[in-house]
Design an enzyme around this catalytic site. Structure first.
Site, PDB file in Angstrom:
ATOM      1  N   ARG A  10     173.188  63.377  54.963  1.00  0.00           N
ATOM      2  CA  ARG A  10     174.458  62.857  55.513  1.00  0.00           C
ATOM      3  C   ARG A  10     174.581  61.383  55.155  1.00  0.00           C
ATOM      4  O   ARG A  10     175.645  60.888  54.823  1.00  0.00           O
ATOM      5  CB  ARG A  10     174.523  63.047  57.040  1.00  0.00           C
ATOM      6  CG  ARG A  10     175.703  62.308  57.655  1.00  0.00           C
ATOM      7  CD  ARG A  10     176.118  62.730  59.055  1.00  0.00           C
ATOM      8  NE  ARG A  10     175.047  63.151  59.911  1.00  0.00           N
ATOM      9  CZ  ARG A  10     174.121  62.352  60.481  1.00  0.00           C
ATOM     10  NH1 ARG A  10     174.168  61.052  60.298  1.00  0.00           N
ATOM     11  NH2 ARG A  10     173.166  62.850  61.225  1.00  0.00           N
ATOM     12  N   TYR A  36     202.049  62.327  53.024  1.00  0.00           N
ATOM     13  CA  TYR A  36     201.461  63.662  53.049  1.00  0.00           C
ATOM     14  C   TYR A  36     201.478  64.198  54.482  1.00  0.00           C
ATOM     15  O   TYR A  36     201.118  63.483  55.423  1.00  0.00           O
ATOM     16  CB  TYR A  36     200.024  63.571  52.509  1.00  0.00           C
ATOM     17  CG  TYR A  36     199.301  64.883  52.550  1.00  0.00           C
ATOM     18  CD1 TYR A  36     199.657  65.908  51.683  1.00  0.00           C
ATOM     19  CD2 TYR A  36     198.281  65.111  53.461  1.00  0.00           C
ATOM     20  CE1 TYR A  36     198.998  67.131  51.734  1.00  0.00           C
ATOM     21  CE2 TYR A  36     197.625  66.326  53.515  1.00  0.00           C
ATOM     22  CZ  TYR A  36     197.994  67.336  52.641  1.00  0.00           C
ATOM     23  OH  TYR A  36     197.355  68.542  52.694  1.00  0.00           O
ATOM     24  N   ASP A  54     197.366  55.358  49.212  1.00  0.00           N
ATOM     25  CA  ASP A  54     196.984  56.724  48.851  1.00  0.00           C
ATOM     26  C   ASP A  54     197.437  56.931  47.406  1.00  0.00           C
ATOM     27  O   ASP A  54     198.621  57.033  47.124  1.00  0.00           O
ATOM     28  CB  ASP A  54     197.652  57.717  49.803  1.00  0.00           C
ATOM     29  CG  ASP A  54     197.260  59.166  49.519  1.00  0.00           C
ATOM     30  OD1 ASP A  54     196.888  59.474  48.375  1.00  0.00           O
ATOM     31  OD2 ASP A  54     197.371  59.993  50.444  1.00  0.00           O
ATOM     32  N   LYS A 102     192.983  67.051  44.248  1.00  0.00           N
ATOM     33  CA  LYS A 102     194.138  67.151  43.367  1.00  0.00           C
ATOM     34  C   LYS A 102     193.744  66.776  41.928  1.00  0.00           C
ATOM     35  O   LYS A 102     192.949  67.463  41.329  1.00  0.00           O
ATOM     36  CB  LYS A 102     195.268  66.292  43.932  1.00  0.00           C
ATOM     37  CG  LYS A 102     195.482  66.449  45.450  1.00  0.00           C
ATOM     38  CD  LYS A 102     195.891  67.851  45.873  1.00  0.00           C
ATOM     39  CE  LYS A 102     195.800  68.077  47.382  1.00  0.00           C
ATOM     40  NZ  LYS A 102     196.460  67.106  48.228  1.00  0.00           N
TER      41      LYS A 102
HETATM   42  C1  LIG Z   1     196.363  66.672  49.611  1.00  0.00           C
HETATM   43  C2  LIG Z   1     196.666  65.269  49.977  1.00  0.00           C
HETATM   44  C3  LIG Z   1     195.976  64.612  51.005  1.00  0.00           C
HETATM   45  C4  LIG Z   1     194.946  65.296  51.871  1.00  0.00           C
HETATM   46  O1  LIG Z   1     193.843  65.688  51.146  1.00  0.00           O
HETATM   47  P1  LIG Z   1     192.945  67.007  51.459  1.00  0.00           P
HETATM   48  O2  LIG Z   1     191.932  66.955  50.389  1.00  0.00           O
HETATM   49  O3  LIG Z   1     193.864  68.190  51.401  1.00  0.00           O
HETATM   50  O4  LIG Z   1     192.398  66.825  52.838  1.00  0.00           O
HETATM   51  C5  LIG Z   1     196.276  63.271  51.234  1.00  0.00           C
HETATM   52  N1  LIG Z   1     197.225  62.641  50.525  1.00  0.00           N
HETATM   53  C6  LIG Z   1     197.918  63.242  49.545  1.00  0.00           C
HETATM   54  C7  LIG Z   1     198.939  62.482  48.801  1.00  0.00           C
HETATM   55  C8  LIG Z   1     197.671  64.578  49.236  1.00  0.00           C
HETATM   56  O5  LIG Z   1     198.376  65.177  48.266  1.00  0.00           O
END
Ligand SMILES: *Cc1c(COP(=O)(O)O)cnc(C)c1O
Length: 385
Positions: free
Chosen positions: A51, A103, A175, A200
């Protein structure tokens, strides 16, 4: 391995990934272990418990930090866990200014979890720089940006908002999931931290869920790293390995995603069944100039409004051959989805419509298949709509 001054494509393949010293393994091994043998009590190799630290995760953290031009990286079991780790660093009574078109899972975490824990939020239109500035108060401890936004692909002016926040000593998180560090460099534009859902584009193959926080600010990263270990939302070694395999090809994938998306956007613009196309690369996009300045290329995401509302959209989405009807984005395969029914259904209808999330809105994540096959598939779908 990778020199400090190596360029992006080289860092993507080599940063954090020197051959393994014992065997010479060219790929970073999956260190599938929870614990590490100590030579004597407290006499360990730097690794005590997974961890806290794991070599495969170390490699990924170094790799992603290099790609964002950051000193430090911290990886998590999902993008939401990464967001959660940053929010855990705030305290009761703190105020956060956030873009409104963020998101859905980020909004849910802010609104349903952290409000209950005593944080206060102001949500402002993503592209309205002045709105961020006027929403900041003496209690504001964080500004949260996402650009381009999802699914309306609004562009926030990272540099201007960071400059305004800096005057008040407020850190800014960007983000960068939609753009990736290949297309957009938030830390160079003044951001304090960058957040990723590596699920992504960074992972890129729709086979792993993960998240990351990258920053050069020592004090902030010490807090995030503390929470990473204390709350424990860490990724598994196998997932770190898969993400590393993804980042090696990030640059070539992003080039193809952007090339394909540009051609698909043009096809949509010219189609009589399409009411509106939203793509930062089109001159019709309201922040096209800002996007061209802030991003190397306009990205692989396109949203469009099909004429005839919900019924047309349903017909269009049913029976696609190459595009897969699915949530998520950023993988090699093209995905198509309907925000009002799928990813953004949790937003009440009135609020959805006020924000421009109409029933005819369709979002596509353009993959790296042959663009002619994508065009044929979309053309047939539009003919059905
Ligand atoms: C998918 C996404 C998230 C969250 O991520 P997870 O891996 O699904 O928890 C946060 N911000 C954006 C822009 C996203 O597309």
């Amino acid at each position: 391995m990778a020199k400090e001054n190596s360029r992006f494509e080289t860092l993507a393949i080599h940063a954090g990934c020197a051959p393994e010293p014992v065997t010479g393994s060219v790929n970073v091994p999956i260190f599938q272990t929870s614990t590490y043998a100590q030579r004597g009590p407290g006499d360990h190799t730097g690794f005590e418990y997974s961890r806290t630290r794991n070599p495969t995760r170390d490699a990924l953290e170094a790799n992603l930090a290099a790609l964002e031009g950051a000193k430090h990286g911290a990886c998590f079991g999902s993008g939401c866990a990464a967001t959660d780790a940053i929010m855990h660093c705030l305290s009761v009574g703190d105020h956060v200014v956030s873009a409104d078109d963020i998101y859905g899972g980020t909004f849910r975490l802010f609104d349903k979890v952290y409000r209950r824990h005593g944080l206060d939020f102001s949500f402002v239109p993503a592209a309205d720089t002045n709105a961020y500035v006027s929403a900041m108060t003496d209690r504001t401890k964080l500004v949260w940006l996402e650009t381009p936004t999802n699914p309306l692909l609004s562009i926030a002016d990272i540099e201007a908002i960071c400059a305004a926040a800096k005057k008040r000593g407020v850190p800014v998180v960007v983000d960068n999931t939609f753009a990736t560090p290949y297309l957009q460099r938030p830390l160079e534009l003044g951001a304090t931290m960058v957040l990723h859902s590596v699920t992504k584009y960074l992972g890129g193959h729709s086979d792993v869920v993960g998240g990351a926080v990258l920053a050069s600010d020592d004090a902030w990263m010490e807090r995030v790293k503390f929470v990473q270990n204390a709350a424990g939302g860490v990724p598994a070694p196998m997932d770190c390995f898969l993400t590393l395999r993804g980042t090696k090809t990030l640059a070539v994938r992003m080039d193809r995603h952007c090339d394909n998306a540009g051609q698909i956007a043009e096809l949509l613009v010219g189609h009589k069944k399409v009411e509106k196309v939203i793509y930062p690369g089109l001159t019709s996009h309201p922040q096209h100039a800002l996007a061209s300045r802030q991003m190397k290329k306009p990205g692989g995401m396109i949203s469009f409004v099909v004429k005839g509302g919900l019924e047309s959209a349903r017909r269009l989405l049913q029976g696609m051959k190459v595009f897969t009807l699915a949530e998520s984005l950023g993988g090699v395969e093209s995905l198509i989805e309907h925000p009002a029914i799928m990813t953004h259904a949790s937003i009440p209808r009135e609020l959805r419509e006020a924000r421009g999330l109409s029933d005819g809105l369709v979002r596509i994540s353009v993959g790296i298949e042959n663009v002619a096959d994508l065009a044929d598939d979309l053309q047939a779908a539009l003919d059905r709509a």
